[in-house]
Design an enzyme around this catalytic site. Structure first.
Site, PDB file in Angstrom:
ATOM      1  N   TYR A  97       0.839  -1.197   0.000  1.00  0.00           N
ATOM      2  CA  TYR A  97       0.000   0.000   0.000  1.00  0.00           C
ATOM      3  C   TYR A  97       0.876   1.250   0.000  1.00  0.00           C
ATOM      4  O   TYR A  97       1.902   1.282   0.689  1.00  0.00           O
ATOM      5  CB  TYR A  97      -0.904   0.042   1.241  1.00  0.00           C
ATOM      6  CG  TYR A  97      -1.870  -1.108   1.371  1.00  0.00           C
ATOM      7  CD1 TYR A  97      -3.217  -0.945   1.042  1.00  0.00           C
ATOM      8  CD2 TYR A  97      -1.459  -2.346   1.832  1.00  0.00           C
ATOM      9  CE1 TYR A  97      -4.109  -1.999   1.170  1.00  0.00           C
ATOM     10  CE2 TYR A  97      -2.347  -3.412   1.954  1.00  0.00           C
ATOM     11  CZ  TYR A  97      -3.669  -3.223   1.622  1.00  0.00           C
ATOM     12  OH  TYR A  97      -4.544  -4.264   1.749  1.00  0.00           O
ATOM     13  N   HIS A 151      -6.050   1.771  -1.362  1.00  0.00           N
ATOM     14  CA  HIS A 151      -6.066   0.423  -1.903  1.00  0.00           C
ATOM     15  C   HIS A 151      -4.628   0.008  -2.202  1.00  0.00           C
ATOM     16  O   HIS A 151      -3.756   0.839  -2.434  1.00  0.00           O
ATOM     17  CB  HIS A 151      -6.891   0.353  -3.193  1.00  0.00           C
ATOM     18  CG  HIS A 151      -8.368   0.484  -2.970  1.00  0.00           C
ATOM     19  ND1 HIS A 151      -9.120  -0.512  -2.395  1.00  0.00           N
ATOM     20  CD2 HIS A 151      -9.227   1.495  -3.248  1.00  0.00           C
ATOM     21  CE1 HIS A 151     -10.379  -0.125  -2.327  1.00  0.00           C
ATOM     22  NE2 HIS A 151     -10.477   1.093  -2.826  1.00  0.00           N
ATOM     23  N   LYS A 166      -4.113  -4.696  -9.935  1.00  0.00           N
ATOM     24  CA  LYS A 166      -2.884  -4.460  -9.191  1.00  0.00           C
ATOM     25  C   LYS A 166      -1.697  -4.934 -10.025  1.00  0.00           C
ATOM     26  O   LYS A 166      -1.823  -5.836 -10.850  1.00  0.00           O
ATOM     27  CB  LYS A 166      -2.894  -5.197  -7.850  1.00  0.00           C
ATOM     28  CG  LYS A 166      -4.087  -4.844  -6.965  1.00  0.00           C
ATOM     29  CD  LYS A 166      -4.017  -5.526  -5.633  1.00  0.00           C
ATOM     30  CE  LYS A 166      -5.349  -5.420  -4.890  1.00  0.00           C
ATOM     31  NZ  LYS A 166      -5.843  -4.055  -4.782  1.00  0.00           N
TER      32      LYS A 166
END
Length: 304
Positions: free
Chosen positions: A242, A250, A281
């Site tokens: 993070y 997020h 991601k």
């Protein structure tokens, strides 16, 4: 799938990097009491939890809340630390000895009894209030001509309830842990085995494990750059990375720790890259070396 050069990715990561704040440096000097339970490192005291969080270590809350014990959404103490988080605390010389002297034990018993007394008084007040509200609702729904009708009758009933109200100590709600360490913490010699303590209360050194050491070096390096990390087991990686507090941001990366001399299957790379694309991601391949940690990013761009 495309892979960027490590130097380019390191430049991107360096943008997030920052020096440890004065608050973190002060917390590092403070002793934090970590209590092993089933080989799982737990932090119980509120000031210790605050000190751990000020160091940027997230952990996971396991305990239930006194007023809402039958839920698993908002948890309370104790705080369960990852093995790498406990090791980082130990490196900063912030872990207190787990052994408790006889005097400290007596003081903790007295403090625990005082906490139970205050909790009993608070819960008794709340239980009496709930009983009064239930009586008011029952009187409000009764027939107008019933006995005790009117404000005077209601007031007399409430006063009698307050005089005769009894709240047994067996009805108290006590904060208990709603989850316990899984078998991952009991694997002998593994990452989740936790420290082994000798008879003097000091942690004993475990045998060297290249996989565990690689995870720790990656965790320490990313935390030193200012990132926050949590476990990424459900995302097929080692850590979720993070850019700030996990409650506010997020995760941007899924860190997968790979030793520099480790051979990785192409199918495994494709699977983790596709998974990272599905959850929006970037996958980081993190390889510790003698001069630091090398980061390589994986992003899914389609099949030809």
């Amino acid at each position: 799938m495309s892979s960027s050069a490590p130097n380019k990715l390191n430049t991107v990561i360096d943008k997030y990097a920052a020096e440890m704040s004065a608050k973190e440096a002060e917390s590092r000097m403070r002793a934090v009491c970590v209590s092993p339970c089933d080989s799982a490192p737990l932090v119980w005291r509120m000031e210790d939890v605050a000190a751990v969080r000020s160091l940027g270590l997230v952990g996971a809350l396991l305990g239930s809340l006194p007023r809402t014990p039958r839920q698993n959404v908002r948890m309370g103490r104790p705080l369960l630390l990852l093995p790498v988080e406990e090791r980082l605390l130990d490196r900063h010389r912030a872990t207190a000895e787990a052994a408790i002297t006889q005097a400290d034990a007596g003081q903790q018993v007295t403090l625990f009894q005082e906490t139970l007394r205050r909790s009993y008084e608070e819960q008794r007040v709340l239980a009496l209030r709930d009983r009064k509200l239930a009586m008011v609702r029952a009187l409000g729904s009764s027939d107008p001509g019933s006995e005790g009708d009117g404000e005077d009758g209601r007031r007399r009933r409430l006063e009698a309830l307050e005089r005769n109200f009894s709240f047994p100590r067996s009805a108290m709600t006590v904060q208990l842990s709603t989850a316990r360490a899984g078998l991952a913490h009991l694997l002998a010699g593994g990452e989740g085995a936790g420290p082994t303590y000798g008879t003097d209360g000091h942690a004993l050194r475990r045998p060297a494990d290249p996989r565990r050491d690689a995870r720790y070096r990656v965790f320490a390096d990313l935390r030193g750059r200012g990132f926050y990390l949590t476990s990424a087991g459900k995302f097929g990686g080692d850590f979720l990375v993070y850019p700030g507090e996990p409650l506010r941001f997020h995760a941007h990366f899924i860190a997968v720790c790979v030793r520099a001399d480790e051979r990785v299957s192409l199918l495994d790379l494709l699977a983790v890259a596709r998974l990272g694309s599905n959850v929006k991601k970037t996958v980081l391949l993190c390889s510790p070396r003698d001069d630091g940690v090398t980061y390589s990013s994986l992003q899914w761009s389609g099949m030809i």
